[in-house]
Design a protein around this motif. Structure first.
Motif, mmCIF file in Angstrom:
data_model
loop_
_atom_site.group_PDB
_atom_site.id
_atom_site.type_symbol
_atom_site.label_atom_id
_atom_site.label_comp_id
_atom_site.label_asym_id
_atom_site.label_seq_id
_atom_site.Cartn_x
_atom_site.Cartn_y
_atom_site.Cartn_z
ATOM 1 N N UNK A 223 0.862 -1.184 0.000
ATOM 2 C CA UNK A 223 0.000 0.000 0.000
ATOM 3 C C UNK A 223 0.900 1.236 0.000
ATOM 4 N N UNK A 224 1.195 1.794 -1.177
ATOM 5 C CA UNK A 224 2.177 2.891 -1.256
ATOM 6 C C UNK A 224 1.783 4.106 -0.413
ATOM 7 N N UNK A 225 0.489 4.356 -0.287
ATOM 8 C CA UNK A 225 0.061 5.550 0.460
ATOM 9 C C UNK A 225 0.223 5.331 1.957
ATOM 10 N N UNK A 226 -0.023 4.097 2.404
ATOM 11 C CA UNK A 226 0.248 3.781 3.811
ATOM 12 C C UNK A 226 1.757 3.850 4.060
ATOM 13 N N UNK A 227 2.532 3.433 3.080
ATOM 14 C CA UNK A 227 3.998 3.491 3.223
ATOM 15 C C UNK A 227 4.467 4.940 3.293
ATOM 16 N N UNK A 228 3.831 5.803 2.498
ATOM 17 C CA UNK A 228 4.182 7.229 2.561
ATOM 18 C C UNK A 228 3.868 7.778 3.948
ATOM 19 N N UNK A 229 2.670 7.475 4.458
ATOM 20 C CA UNK A 229 2.285 7.959 5.789
ATOM 21 C C UNK A 229 3.242 7.426 6.852
ATOM 22 N N UNK A 230 3.615 6.170 6.748
ATOM 23 C CA UNK A 230 4.555 5.581 7.711
ATOM 24 C C UNK A 230 5.899 6.309 7.645
ATOM 25 N N UNK A 231 6.322 6.661 6.441
ATOM 26 C CA UNK A 231 7.586 7.382 6.265
ATOM 27 C C UNK A 231 7.507 8.764 6.923
ATOM 28 N N UNK A 232 6.383 9.442 6.709
ATOM 29 C CA UNK A 232 6.221 10.780 7.311
ATOM 30 C C UNK A 232 6.196 10.642 8.835
ATOM 31 N N UNK A 233 5.503 9.616 9.329
ATOM 32 C CA UNK A 233 5.407 9.412 10.782
ATOM 33 C C UNK A 233 6.797 9.157 11.365
ATOM 34 N N UNK A 234 7.573 8.325 10.696
ATOM 35 C CA UNK A 234 8.916 8.009 11.193
ATOM 36 C C UNK A 234 9.808 9.252 11.198
ATOM 37 N N UNK A 289 -1.279 27.444 25.633
ATOM 38 C CA UNK A 289 -0.119 26.569 25.811
ATOM 39 C C UNK A 289 -0.240 25.255 25.064
ATOM 40 N N UNK A 290 -0.834 25.285 23.890
ATOM 41 C CA UNK A 290 -0.923 24.063 23.080
ATOM 42 C C UNK A 290 0.467 23.595 22.661
ATOM 43 N N UNK A 291 1.333 24.545 22.378
ATOM 44 C CA UNK A 291 2.632 24.184 21.800
ATOM 45 C C UNK A 291 3.793 24.362 22.781
ATOM 46 N N UNK A 292 3.564 23.967 24.036
ATOM 47 C CA UNK A 292 4.660 23.995 25.007
ATOM 48 C C UNK A 292 5.744 23.008 24.581
ATOM 49 N N UNK A 293 6.905 23.169 25.185
ATOM 50 C CA UNK A 293 8.022 22.258 24.892
ATOM 51 C C UNK A 293 7.585 20.807 25.038
ATOM 52 N N UNK A 294 7.011 20.477 26.199
ATOM 53 C CA UNK A 294 6.733 19.058 26.447
ATOM 54 C C UNK A 294 5.641 18.505 25.550
ATOM 55 N N UNK A 295 4.759 19.363 25.048
ATOM 56 C CA UNK A 295 3.648 18.878 24.219
ATOM 57 C C UNK A 295 4.045 18.557 22.792
ATOM 58 N N UNK A 296 5.230 18.967 22.379
ATOM 59 C CA UNK A 296 5.547 18.890 20.942
ATOM 60 C C UNK A 296 5.378 17.492 20.345
ATOM 61 N N UNK A 297 5.875 16.442 21.008
ATOM 62 C CA UNK A 297 5.675 15.106 20.406
ATOM 63 C C UNK A 297 4.197 14.726 20.321
ATOM 64 N N UNK A 298 3.406 15.096 21.328
ATOM 65 C CA UNK A 298 1.972 14.777 21.299
ATOM 66 C C UNK A 298 1.287 15.516 20.161
ATOM 67 N N UNK A 299 1.642 16.771 19.998
ATOM 68 C CA UNK A 299 1.037 17.567 18.933
ATOM 69 C C UNK A 299 1.448 17.008 17.570
ATOM 70 N N UNK A 300 2.688 16.600 17.450
ATOM 71 C CA UNK A 300 3.145 16.025 16.173
ATOM 72 C C UNK A 300 2.306 14.797 15.848
ATOM 73 N N UNK A 301 2.047 13.981 16.851
ATOM 74 C CA UNK A 301 1.255 12.774 16.620
ATOM 75 C C UNK A 301 -0.195 13.138 16.254
ATOM 76 N N UNK A 302 -0.733 14.122 16.937
ATOM 77 C CA UNK A 302 -2.087 14.599 16.618
ATOM 78 C C UNK A 302 -2.125 15.081 15.163
ATOM 79 N N UNK A 303 -1.099 15.807 14.777
ATOM 80 C CA UNK A 303 -1.028 16.298 13.397
ATOM 81 C C UNK A 303 -0.923 15.139 12.405
#
Ligand code: AMP
Ligand code: MG
Length: 499
Positions: A223-234, A289-303
């Motif tokens: 599934x090339x599109x799932x592979x693209x998403x996995x690449x972006x996630x990584x 404070x959505x984009x505090x230092x500690x929230x960044x990984x969570x926000x990235x995942x949400x994005x």
């Protein structure tokens, strides 16, 4: 290896791959440019990436081209459309409101697009002026190059060109144009745009373009599109690890500011952590404070979940879209973060208890709030073993950063016990630690000094900072003042979305 190309400006061989997409993806238009532009700063390193002879920077044509006043032959200028979630809320259509893609080219060093930021209005400006001020342009220029110096994936900056043209923000400032360079400026929001409109054909065209141009290996996947998403996630997971390990805060992690290639993109109210506080909000406009230092990984995942939603019509199964994020983001973030932190702490190889020790270290930082950069740099010079009597003196560079010396001593004892588990000679370890713990980061006060001088037409500090931040891990005694804590006058500095 062949000698690097040294092209003249006129000889850049544009191929403009993005412009090969159908017209729905952009609007062709000319930049507005700047009256009587002057060069504020330029990166010889980025010129070389483009294959340009760095001597070209000094030609008057350089300033004219990268102000948007004159088009290089072969360029095909356009502003791209995208949408996005801003501060967690769907914002609808956004787009390049003040960015003009001059064109793209390929050379031995890669695939490069050149974009002018601040060269006038576009159909996506939404009532705004299409300009960027000198202040924010210098910040973007310096930070792009500082991040590259730190080895962190980022868009690059070729130049900043200024003009006396007044631009209204909170106060009247002057206009500037940054020439940004990256393989692609496609964002998560570029995909959300088509998904929100139910335009699956365009969604597929964009995904196919990204795969064909940048991620051909995805084509081999079931599934090339799932592979693209996995690449972006990584890649996004790795990017977050880099940001967190160096104390970088982006400030506006909206989905329209998230690069599909996992690059740091759109430098606005960013900051580097000084006195440590995981809850620090670097963007004065981020009231919740959505984009505090500690929230960044969570926000990235949400994005990434928003990107997964957008790609769902191509991926097909919701479980496959979710798995592409879940199976790749967290693992990439955690393993890269642990690796970077072990390097910062001087551990030769990771051990099972290191995660707990890293947690303990952040606990120490949070409670005692030393300067993040100085803490790790000072740690890099301490020996693995120390005599009891000499300890206070030997450890002074680190201890002196603490009011509570006993807390520092207790942590240092644990650190030394951990070092002893994977013995490594002090000299080699200290060299490795200095290569993992920068001495220099783009502190807000440093950028501010360069900006204030530049506002008086003195660009020497932009040049000096660029030179320093090119080698952030080197001692560079001539720049030692740039490694110090913010002076008193800088304590009230605030950065906001105003740019
Ligand atoms: P940013 O918060 O800088 O990522 O910008 C969000 C959106 O607003 C993007 O579509 C930008 O192109 C647009 N934008 C920001 N500032 C301006 C401006 N001065 N003129 C036109 N568009 C702008
Ligand atoms: Mg943006």
């Amino acid at each position: 290896m062949n000698a690097p190309e040294t092209l003249r400006l006129e000889d850049l061989a544009f191929d403009n791959s993005f412009a090969g997409l159908p017209e729905a993806f952009y609007t062709r238009l000319a930049p507005l440019g700047l009256p009587a532009p002057y060069l504020v700063g330029a990166s010889a390193e980025v010129a070389e990436l483009l294959g340009l002879d760095p001597g070209e920077i000094r030609r008057p044509e350089f300033c004219e081209i990268f102000a948007g006043n004159r088009l290089p032959p072969g360029s095909d200028v356009l502003a791209a459309v995208y949408s996005g979630h801003q501060f967690g809320v769907w914002a609808g259509q956004l787009g390049d409101g003040r960015a003009h893609l001059l064109g793209g080219l390929k050379n031995a060093r890669g695939h490069w697009e050149i974009q002018l930021k601040g060269a006038g209005r576009t159909p996506y400006s939404r009532g705004a002026d299409g300009r960027a001020v000198l202040r924010s342009s210098i910040r973007e220029f310096l930070c792009s190059e500082a991040m590259a110096g730190l080895g962190i994936p980022t868009t690059r900056a070729l130049s900043v060109v200024g003009a006396d043209l007044p631009v209204r923000r909170e106060a009247i400032e002057t206009a500037a144009v940054v020439a940004r360079v990256a393989p692609s400026f496609v964002r998560f929001g570029s995909f959300e745009h088509w998904a929100a409109r139910g335009r699956t054909a365009e969604l597929r065209q964009l995904a196919d373009y990204v795969i064909a141009t940048f991620r051909p290996e995805c084509r081999e996947a079931a599934n090339p599109y799932a592979a693209l998403l996995a690449d972006v996630a990584r890649r996004t997971g790795e990017l977050m690890a880099h940001w967190m390990a160096v104390g970088f805060m982006h400030g506006v992690m909206n989905t329209d500011n998230m690069s599909i290639l996992g690059l740091t993109l759109d430098y606005g109210p960013f900051g580097f952590m000084e006195a440590f506080d995981a809850g620090h909000i670097c963007n004065h406009s981020d009231t919740h404070g959505r984009y505090t230092f500690r929230n960044q990984p969570h926000v990235a995942q949400w994005n990434l979940y928003r990107l997964a939603d957008a790609l769902l019509p191509l991926i097909g199964k919701p479980t496959a879209a979710q798995a592409a994020v879940d199976d790749h983001f967290g693992r990439a973030f955690e393993s890269r973060f642990e690796q970077l932190m072990c390097a910062k702490l001087g551990f030769l190889a990771a051990l099972p208890d290191d995660e707990a020790f890293i947690g303990e270290t952040f606990g120490l930082l949070q409670q005692h709030r030393p300067d993040f950069t100085q803490f790790f740099r000072a740690l890099s010079q301490l020996p693995a073993a120390v005599d009891r009597e000499k300890q206070a003196k030997t450890d002074a560079p680190l201890r002196d950063q603490f009011v509570d010396r006993a807390a520092c001593d207790a942590w240092l004892a644990n650190w030394r016990a951990r070092l002893a588990q994977t013995p490594w000679g002090d000299d080699a370890r200290q060299v490795a630690m200095r290569a993992a713990n920068p001495k220099y980061v783009l502190r807000n006060w440093l950028a501010e000094v360069a900006i204030r001088k530049a506002q008086d037409r003195d660009f020497s500090e932009v040049e000096r900072l660029l030179a320093c931040l090119r080698h952030p891990f080197d001692e560079q005694p001539e720049f030692a003042d740039y490694a110090t804590l913010p002076p008193d006058w800088a304590s009230g500095l605030e950065v906001s979305c105003s740019s």
